[in-house]
Design a protein around this motif. Structure first.
Motif, mmCIF file in Angstrom:
data_model
loop_
_atom_site.group_PDB
_atom_site.id
_atom_site.type_symbol
_atom_site.label_atom_id
_atom_site.label_comp_id
_atom_site.label_asym_id
_atom_site.label_seq_id
_atom_site.Cartn_x
_atom_site.Cartn_y
_atom_site.Cartn_z
ATOM 1 N N ASN A 14 16.782 17.979 45.822
ATOM 2 C CA ASN A 14 17.285 19.302 46.457
ATOM 3 C C ASN A 14 16.191 19.072 47.447
ATOM 4 O OD1 ASN A 14 14.794 19.946 44.243
ATOM 5 N ND2 ASN A 14 15.921 22.249 45.860
ATOM 6 N N VAL A 57 10.326 18.183 35.405
ATOM 7 C CA VAL A 57 9.195 17.507 34.838
ATOM 8 C C VAL A 57 8.302 17.594 34.084
ATOM 9 C CG1 VAL A 57 9.823 15.767 37.406
ATOM 10 C CG2 VAL A 57 7.747 17.136 37.173
ATOM 11 N N GLY A 78 7.131 16.708 44.289
ATOM 12 C CA GLY A 78 5.597 16.426 44.854
ATOM 13 C C GLY A 78 5.717 18.078 44.876
ATOM 14 N N ARG A 80 4.581 21.920 45.761
ATOM 15 C CA ARG A 80 4.063 22.646 47.169
ATOM 16 C C ARG A 80 2.815 23.540 47.007
ATOM 17 N NH1 ARG A 80 10.051 23.364 47.256
ATOM 18 N NH2 ARG A 80 11.272 21.758 48.269
ATOM 19 N N VAL A 104 2.348 18.874 37.951
ATOM 20 C CA VAL A 104 4.017 18.185 38.267
ATOM 21 C C VAL A 104 3.923 16.985 39.036
ATOM 22 C CG1 VAL A 104 5.456 18.159 40.770
ATOM 23 C CG2 VAL A 104 4.559 20.338 39.577
ATOM 24 N N ASP A 105 2.374 16.385 39.540
ATOM 25 C CA ASP A 105 2.302 15.516 40.834
ATOM 26 C C ASP A 105 2.102 14.353 39.413
ATOM 27 O OD1 ASP A 105 3.177 15.553 44.118
ATOM 28 O OD2 ASP A 105 2.137 16.861 42.545
ATOM 29 N N SER A 129 1.724 9.097 48.981
ATOM 30 C CA SER A 129 0.910 9.560 50.037
ATOM 31 C C SER A 129 0.197 8.602 50.440
ATOM 32 C CB SER A 129 0.339 10.755 49.831
ATOM 33 O OG SER A 129 -0.526 11.383 50.700
HETATM 34 N N1 LIG Z 1 4.821 16.186 53.451
HETATM 35 C C1 LIG Z 1 4.238 15.189 54.224
HETATM 36 O O1 LIG Z 1 4.170 14.650 54.897
HETATM 37 C C2 LIG Z 1 4.108 14.705 52.748
HETATM 38 C C3 LIG Z 1 3.553 13.375 53.348
HETATM 39 C C4 LIG Z 1 3.048 12.521 52.411
HETATM 40 C C5 LIG Z 1 4.012 12.249 51.155
HETATM 41 N N2 LIG Z 1 4.157 13.322 51.189
HETATM 42 C C6 LIG Z 1 4.758 13.633 49.724
HETATM 43 O O2 LIG Z 1 6.181 13.423 48.947
HETATM 44 C C7 LIG Z 1 6.995 13.420 48.628
HETATM 45 C C8 LIG Z 1 8.192 14.101 49.153
HETATM 46 O O3 LIG Z 1 7.827 14.636 49.477
HETATM 47 P P1 LIG Z 1 9.225 16.015 50.570
HETATM 48 O O4 LIG Z 1 8.137 17.048 51.672
HETATM 49 O O5 LIG Z 1 10.294 15.242 51.137
HETATM 50 O O6 LIG Z 1 9.089 16.753 49.670
HETATM 51 P P2 LIG Z 1 9.447 18.110 49.381
HETATM 52 O O7 LIG Z 1 10.786 18.374 50.587
HETATM 53 O O8 LIG Z 1 8.713 19.275 49.479
HETATM 54 O O9 LIG Z 1 10.477 18.232 47.773
HETATM 55 C C9 LIG Z 1 9.811 18.350 46.167
HETATM 56 C C10 LIG Z 1 10.577 18.416 46.097
HETATM 57 O O10 LIG Z 1 9.439 18.231 44.559
HETATM 58 C C11 LIG Z 1 10.783 19.439 43.613
HETATM 59 N N3 LIG Z 1 9.977 20.146 42.555
HETATM 60 C C12 LIG Z 1 8.681 20.260 42.999
HETATM 61 N N4 LIG Z 1 7.832 20.818 41.201
HETATM 62 C C13 LIG Z 1 8.562 20.033 40.550
HETATM 63 C C14 LIG Z 1 9.082 20.154 38.931
HETATM 64 N N5 LIG Z 1 7.925 20.566 38.526
HETATM 65 N N6 LIG Z 1 10.300 19.493 38.225
HETATM 66 C C15 LIG Z 1 11.302 19.504 39.030
HETATM 67 N N7 LIG Z 1 10.796 19.007 40.293
HETATM 68 C C16 LIG Z 1 9.855 19.292 41.339
HETATM 69 C C17 LIG Z 1 10.853 20.334 44.472
HETATM 70 O O11 LIG Z 1 11.876 20.986 43.721
HETATM 71 P P3 LIG Z 1 11.810 22.828 43.949
HETATM 72 O O12 LIG Z 1 12.798 22.963 44.819
HETATM 73 O O13 LIG Z 1 12.108 23.507 42.807
HETATM 74 O O14 LIG Z 1 10.793 22.831 44.119
HETATM 75 C C18 LIG Z 1 10.999 19.463 45.849
HETATM 76 O O15 LIG Z 1 12.966 19.209 45.412
HETATM 77 C C19 LIG Z 1 5.761 14.035 47.581
HETATM 78 O O16 LIG Z 1 5.670 14.004 46.863
HETATM 79 C C20 LIG Z 1 5.262 14.909 49.050
HETATM 80 O O17 LIG Z 1 3.943 14.898 48.066
HETATM 81 C C21 LIG Z 1 4.889 14.240 51.629
#
Ligand SMILES: NC(=O)c1ccc[n+]([C@@H]2O[C@H](COP(=O)([O-])OP(=O)(O)OC[C@H]3O[C@@H](n4cnc5c(N)ncnc54)[C@H](OP(=O)(O)O)[C@@H]3O)[C@@H](O)[C@H]2O)c1
Length: 257
Positions: A14, A57, A78, A80, A104-105, A129
């Protein structure tokens, strides 16, 4: 049309990148299981032809149930931090709480790997990342107080590399919500890039292509958008990055055993 056998699970289905991964898998006609940590969140992504399962997770038994029957996993989970995680208290605001980067991560990824082995899943593509292992980069320094998130992702990557599972580690730059496949993608080995952004949908496409492109296996790659045409030769795209040393070692070990 490229393809892969069996069910592919998307963890974090999601989330921004997870939703795009589900969509790209559907585009290629792959059987997909969308996994999120609450039923309510799954309702946001479940569509026709998408299996769903609930798992956090941090919960090994729940993960095992959700992953049963799956062949491959795309892990887009990931934590938040900061204002994206308000309302849960100071520890989670700073990413050190029960819902933080270590839980989590890092440990969550280890739970995923162990659950995959228990259910016989063989292949993981994980989104981590850019800037892992660049501790003096200003953005890394800025993120350090937030759960030391890049260190936790580094630990997760090491667990993936030594898991014995087939893997690809995808390290994107800053994520955007631009439409997919409009621009080219610069790909580089681990620790080579330190700036740039990329649409979540393009990250998802790279993850999906990595499932069936053998030159992606055992590699860690960094990706950002560039002004070249969209990628057309995925084998060459992945092959431009050398395999991880640990992956080469285990390939040699298995060929002599
Ligand atoms: N944002 C950036 O610019 C950036 C840059 C580089 C890398 N990243 C990494 O790229 C990845 C994807 O980023 P994104 O922005 O698309 O992510 P996002 O929209 O923040 O989604 C993260 C997902 O992880 C889930 N999650 C968190 N804790 C969890 C848990 N304990 N068990 C199961 N699911 C869990 C969340 O579910 P809930 O909705 O239930 O919380 C959500 O579905 C992440 O690992 C992020 O750190 C991000």
């Amino acid at each position: 049309m490229p393809t892969c056998e069996g069910i592919v699970a998307v963890l974090g289905a999601n989330g921004g990148t997870g939703r795009e991964a589900v969509a790209r898998l559907q585009h290629y006609g792959i059987k997909v299981r969308a996994i999120a940590r609450s039923e309510a969140k799954l309702k946001e992504v479940a569509g026709p032809g998408v299996e769903t399962a609930v798992a956090d997770v941090r919960d090994p038994a729940g993960l095992e149930n959700a992953l049963r029957g799956v062949r491959a996993v795309i892990n887009c989970v990931g934590t938040r931090v900061g204002f994206a995680n308000t309302g849960k208290g100071l520890a989670d605001f700073f990413g050190f709480g029960e819902d933080g980067a270590d839980a989590v991560d890092n440990r969550g990824t280890v739970n995923v790997l162990e659950a995959m082995k228990r259910v016989g899943a063989e292949h993981i593509v994980i989104v981590t990342s850019m800037l892992i292992n660049q501790p003096l980069n200003p953005f890394s320094l800025m993120m350090k107080p937030f759960g030391d998130i890049l260190t936790m992702k580094d630990k997760a990557e090491k667990a993936v590399r030594t898991s014995g599972l087939r893997y690809t580690i995808v390290r994107p730059g800053g994520l955007t919500n631009q439409p997919p496949l409009q621009k080219g993608i610069r790909v580089a080995p681990a620790d080579a890039l330190s700036s740039g952004s990329i649409p979540r949908a393009d990250v998802a496409e790279v993850c999906v292509q990595a499932l069936w492109t053998d030159t992606a296996y055992g590699r860690t790659l960094e990706i950002v958008s560039d002004d070249t045409p969209p990628v057309s030769d995925w084998r060459a795209f992945f092959a431009s990055v050398p395999p991880d040393a640990v992956a080469v070692q285990s390939a040699v070990a298995s060929s002599v055993s």
